[in-house]
Write a protein that holds these residues in place. Structure first.
Motif, PDB file in Angstrom:
ATOM      1  N   TYR A  15       0.818  -1.224   0.000  1.00  0.00           N
ATOM      2  CA  TYR A  15       0.000   0.000   0.000  1.00  0.00           C
ATOM      3  C   TYR A  15       0.848   1.269   0.000  1.00  0.00           C
ATOM      4  O   TYR A  15       0.336   2.360   0.223  1.00  0.00           O
ATOM      5  CB  TYR A  15      -0.928   0.007   1.221  1.00  0.00           C
ATOM      6  N   GLU A  16       2.153   1.103  -0.218  1.00  0.00           N
ATOM      7  CA  GLU A  16       3.058   2.254  -0.165  1.00  0.00           C
ATOM      8  C   GLU A  16       2.569   3.398  -1.054  1.00  0.00           C
ATOM      9  O   GLU A  16       2.152   3.178  -2.184  1.00  0.00           O
ATOM     10  CB  GLU A  16       4.453   1.796  -0.625  1.00  0.00           C
ATOM     11  N   LYS A  17       2.606   4.613  -0.475  1.00  0.00           N
ATOM     12  CA  LYS A  17       2.158   5.785  -1.248  1.00  0.00           C
ATOM     13  C   LYS A  17       3.087   6.954  -0.942  1.00  0.00           C
ATOM     14  O   LYS A  17       3.182   7.402   0.210  1.00  0.00           O
ATOM     15  CB  LYS A  17       0.717   6.125  -0.833  1.00  0.00           C
ATOM     16  N   HIS A  18       3.755   7.437  -1.972  1.00  0.00           N
ATOM     17  CA  HIS A  18       4.663   8.578  -1.802  1.00  0.00           C
ATOM     18  C   HIS A  18       3.808   9.852  -1.865  1.00  0.00           C
ATOM     19  O   HIS A  18       3.547  10.390  -2.942  1.00  0.00           O
ATOM     20  CB  HIS A  18       5.704   8.552  -2.921  1.00  0.00           C
ATOM     21  N   ALA A  19       3.324  10.300  -0.703  1.00  0.00           N
ATOM     22  CA  ALA A  19       2.301  11.366  -0.666  1.00  0.00           C
ATOM     23  C   ALA A  19       2.888  12.770  -0.768  1.00  0.00           C
ATOM     24  O   ALA A  19       2.214  13.687  -1.246  1.00  0.00           O
ATOM     25  CB  ALA A  19       1.467  11.235   0.603  1.00  0.00           C
ATOM     26  N   LEU A  20       4.133  12.957  -0.305  1.00  0.00           N
ATOM     27  CA  LEU A  20       4.796  14.266  -0.447  1.00  0.00           C
ATOM     28  C   LEU A  20       6.167  14.044  -1.065  1.00  0.00           C
ATOM     29  O   LEU A  20       6.926  13.185  -0.611  1.00  0.00           O
ATOM     30  CB  LEU A  20       4.949  14.956   0.915  1.00  0.00           C
ATOM     31  N   LYS A  21       6.461  14.833  -2.086  1.00  0.00           N
ATOM     32  CA  LYS A  21       7.711  14.625  -2.828  1.00  0.00           C
ATOM     33  C   LYS A  21       8.558  15.885  -2.843  1.00  0.00           C
ATOM     34  O   LYS A  21       8.183  16.873  -3.482  1.00  0.00           O
ATOM     35  CB  LYS A  21       7.389  14.209  -4.270  1.00  0.00           C
ATOM     36  N   HIS A  31      -6.297  19.222  -6.094  1.00  0.00           N
ATOM     37  CA  HIS A  31      -7.434  18.305  -6.109  1.00  0.00           C
ATOM     38  C   HIS A  31      -7.307  17.287  -4.973  1.00  0.00           C
ATOM     39  O   HIS A  31      -6.249  17.190  -4.327  1.00  0.00           O
ATOM     40  CB  HIS A  31      -7.559  17.632  -7.479  1.00  0.00           C
ATOM     41  N   THR A  32      -8.358  16.510  -4.762  1.00  0.00           N
ATOM     42  CA  THR A  32      -8.356  15.491  -3.714  1.00  0.00           C
ATOM     43  C   THR A  32      -7.208  14.515  -3.954  1.00  0.00           C
ATOM     44  O   THR A  32      -6.991  14.076  -5.085  1.00  0.00           O
ATOM     45  CB  THR A  32      -9.702  14.730  -3.742  1.00  0.00           C
ATOM     46  N   GLY A  33      -6.482  14.224  -2.899  1.00  0.00           N
ATOM     47  CA  GLY A  33      -5.375  13.267  -3.020  1.00  0.00           C
ATOM     48  C   GLY A  33      -4.051  13.891  -3.429  1.00  0.00           C
ATOM     49  O   GLY A  33      -3.049  13.197  -3.595  1.00  0.00           O
ATOM     50  N   SER A  34      -4.007  15.230  -3.558  1.00  0.00           N
ATOM     51  CA  SER A  34      -2.760  15.862  -4.014  1.00  0.00           C
ATOM     52  C   SER A  34      -1.735  16.029  -2.880  1.00  0.00           C
ATOM     53  O   SER A  34      -0.597  16.400  -3.147  1.00  0.00           O
ATOM     54  CB  SER A  34      -3.059  17.210  -4.678  1.00  0.00           C
ATOM     55  N   GLY A  35      -2.167  15.794  -1.642  1.00  0.00           N
ATOM     56  CA  GLY A  35      -1.204  15.838  -0.529  1.00  0.00           C
ATOM     57  C   GLY A  35      -1.397  16.986   0.447  1.00  0.00           C
ATOM     58  O   GLY A  35      -0.581  17.179   1.355  1.00  0.00           O
ATOM     59  N   LYS A  36      -2.482  17.734   0.300  1.00  0.00           N
ATOM     60  CA  LYS A  36      -2.694  18.924   1.148  1.00  0.00           C
ATOM     61  C   LYS A  36      -2.774  18.553   2.636  1.00  0.00           C
ATOM     62  O   LYS A  36      -2.084  19.141   3.465  1.00  0.00           O
ATOM     63  CB  LYS A  36      -3.981  19.665   0.732  1.00  0.00           C
ATOM     64  N   SER A  37      -3.637  17.597   2.966  1.00  0.00           N
ATOM     65  CA  SER A  37      -3.813  17.232   4.381  1.00  0.00           C
ATOM     66  C   SER A  37      -2.536  16.640   4.959  1.00  0.00           C
ATOM     67  O   SER A  37      -2.160  16.943   6.098  1.00  0.00           O
ATOM     68  CB  SER A  37      -4.943  16.216   4.547  1.00  0.00           C
ATOM     69  N   VAL A  90       0.016  25.579  -4.929  1.00  0.00           N
ATOM     70  CA  VAL A  90      -0.792  24.595  -5.665  1.00  0.00           C
ATOM     71  C   VAL A  90      -0.095  23.242  -5.572  1.00  0.00           C
ATOM     72  O   VAL A  90       1.066  23.101  -5.974  1.00  0.00           O
ATOM     73  CB  VAL A  90      -0.962  24.988  -7.150  1.00  0.00           C
ATOM     74  N   MET A  91      -0.805  22.267  -4.998  1.00  0.00           N
ATOM     75  CA  MET A  91      -0.258  20.910  -4.882  1.00  0.00           C
ATOM     76  C   MET A  91      -0.797  20.050  -6.019  1.00  0.00           C
ATOM     77  O   MET A  91      -1.972  20.154  -6.375  1.00  0.00           O
ATOM     78  CB  MET A  91      -0.693  20.281  -3.551  1.00  0.00           C
ATOM     79  N   ASN A  92       0.082  19.202  -6.538  1.00  0.00           N
ATOM     80  CA  ASN A  92      -0.360  18.260  -7.565  1.00  0.00           C
ATOM     81  C   ASN A  92       0.460  16.986  -7.418  1.00  0.00           C
ATOM     82  O   ASN A  92       1.691  17.041  -7.433  1.00  0.00           O
ATOM     83  CB  ASN A  92      -0.162  18.874  -8.954  1.00  0.00           C
ATOM     84  N   SER A  93      -0.216  15.858  -7.216  1.00  0.00           N
ATOM     85  CA  SER A  93       0.451  14.551  -7.064  1.00  0.00           C
ATOM     86  C   SER A  93       1.602  14.599  -6.063  1.00  0.00           C
ATOM     87  O   SER A  93       2.690  14.083  -6.346  1.00  0.00           O
ATOM     88  CB  SER A  93       0.977  14.055  -8.406  1.00  0.00           C
ATOM     89  N   GLY A  94       1.387  15.241  -4.937  1.00  0.00           N
ATOM     90  CA  GLY A  94       2.402  15.251  -3.884  1.00  0.00           C
ATOM     91  C   GLY A  94       3.520  16.253  -4.075  1.00  0.00           C
ATOM     92  O   GLY A  94       4.460  16.305  -3.271  1.00  0.00           O
TER      93      GLY A  94
END
Ligand code: ADP
Length: 272
Positions: free
Chosen positions: A18-24, A41-47, A216-220
Motif C-alpha cells: 500500500y506504499e504511497k509517496h504522498a509528499l515529494k 485536487h483530492t489526493g494531491s497531498g494537502k492534508s 498549488v499541490m499536484n500529485s504530492g
C-alpha cells in the motif's frame, strides 16, 4: 514566527503493497503574518502536508524549521509546537463533546494545566474572535447550526493562542452563506490578531479572495508557489490538473470586478 520546509518527503505504509509517496521533495517558506492558501485536487497531498506543520506526522526525510529550529532534532518541544501551530481539521465540529460551548472551548487550555479563570478568559476571547453571539455560550454545541458549530471548533483552537492557524477545508459541507461567513471571519481573524493563516481548500473560489500567496499541490508536489495573480496566469496548466477552467476564469473575473490587478487579457476575462 516562520516556517521553513526543506526537501520534505512522506511515504505512507512504506515497504508494503500500500506504499504511497504522498509528499515529494517539498521546499517552502511561510513567513510570519502571511495568509497562505493551499489548493489542489483530492489526493494531491494537502492534508498530509499540513499535518507535518505541528508534528502530527513526521517526514520520512527532509526537515522542518519552526523559528529557525529543526523540529525533528532530539529534545525538540513538540508540545509547545502544537500549541503554537493550531490545526483545525476537516469537519472539526465532530470533535465537540462538552456540555456547553464555553466548556468546550476551555478544553484545550485546561489540558495545558491553566487555571479555570485563565481558561475562561481565553475561551471568551476566542469566542469573541470567531463572532459567536454571547447567547450561545451556555448552549449545548449540538443545538447550534453547522456554521456556528464550526466557529466553536475554531475558537477551541484559538483559545490555545496559536501563532499559526491551519485550517483544512473549513467550508466543507456548509451552505454558500455559511461558507462566506466562515471565510470572512477567518480573514477578519488574520487582520485583527496577527495570526499567520494557512487555509487548505480544493476550491479556488474559497481562497483566491483572501490569500497573499497560493501553493498549488499536484500529485504530492508543489506545482506553483506564488501570488494569486501569477498562479492564475497559468490557468491552462491548472485546468490540465483538474483545477477547472470555469472556476479559474470566474475568479479572475471576480477579482477584476474588485479591482484586483489580474494578469490576464481583457478578452479572457470577457469570455468568462
Ligand atoms: P488531499 O488532502 O490533497 O486530499 P491527502 O494528503 O489526504 O490529500 O492524500 C495524499 C495521498 O496520500 C493520496 O493518494 C491518499 O490516498 C494518500 N493517503 C492519505 N492518507 C493515507 C493513509 N492514512 N494511508 C495511506 N495513504 C494515504
Amino acid at each position: 514566527m516562520s516556517i521553513k520546509i526543506e526537501h520534505l518527503n512522506y511515504v505512507y505504509s512504506e515497504g508494503t503493497a500500500y506504499e504511497k509517496h504522498a509528499l515529494k521533495d517539498i521546499c517552502l517558506e511561510i513567513p510570519h503574518g502571511e495568509f497562505v492558501g493551499i489548493i489542489g485536487h483530492t489526493g494531491s497531498g494537502k492534508s498530509t502536508l499540513i499535518q507535518h506543520l505541528n508534528g502530527l506526522i513526521k517526514g520520512t526525510s527532509g526537515a522542518i524549521y519552526y523559528n529557525g529550529e529543526n523540529i525533528y532534532q532530539d529534545g525538540y518541544d513538540m508540545r509547545a509546537l502544537r500549541s503554537q501551530v493550531g490545526l483545525v481539521f476537516q469537519y472539526p465540529e465532530h470533535q465537540l463533546f462538552e456540555i456547553d460551548v464555553l466548556t468546550d472551548v476551555c478544553f484545550g487550555p485546561k489540558n495545558q494545566g491553566l487555571s479555570q479563570q485563565e481558561c475562561e478568559a481565553r475561551a471568551l476571547e476566542a469566542l469573541k474572535l470567531v463572532g459567536l453571539k454571547e447567547k450561545y455560550y451556555k448552549s449545548s454545541p449540538f443545538e447550534l447550526s453547522g456554521g456556528q458549530k464550526r466557529r466553536v471548533a475554531i475558537a477551541g483552537v484559538l483559545a490555545m493562542r496559536p501563532k499559526v492557524l491551519v485550517l483544512d477545508e473549513p467550508t466543507a459541507g456548509l451552505d454558500p452563506k455559511g461558507r462566506d461567513e466562515i471565510l470572512d471571519q477567518i480573514a477578519y481573524l488574520h487582520k485583527e490578531s496577527d495570526l499567520t493563516v494557512i487555509l487548505v481548500s480544493h476550491s479556488m473560489e474559497d481562497i483566491a479572495r483572501y490569500a497573499d500567496r497560493l501553493i498549488v499541490m499536484n500529485s504530492g508536489e508543489v506545482m506553483y508557489n506564488d501570488t494569486p495573480k501569477n498562479v492564475f496566469a497559468h490557468y491552462q496548466e491548472l485546468e490540465k490538473v483538474g483545477l477547472a477552467a470555469p472556476q479559474v476564469t470566474y475568479i479572475m473575473h471576480d477579482l477584476k470586478m474588485k479591482g484586483f490587478p489580474v494578469g490576464v487579457t481583457a478578452t479572457t476575462v470577457e469570455e468568462a
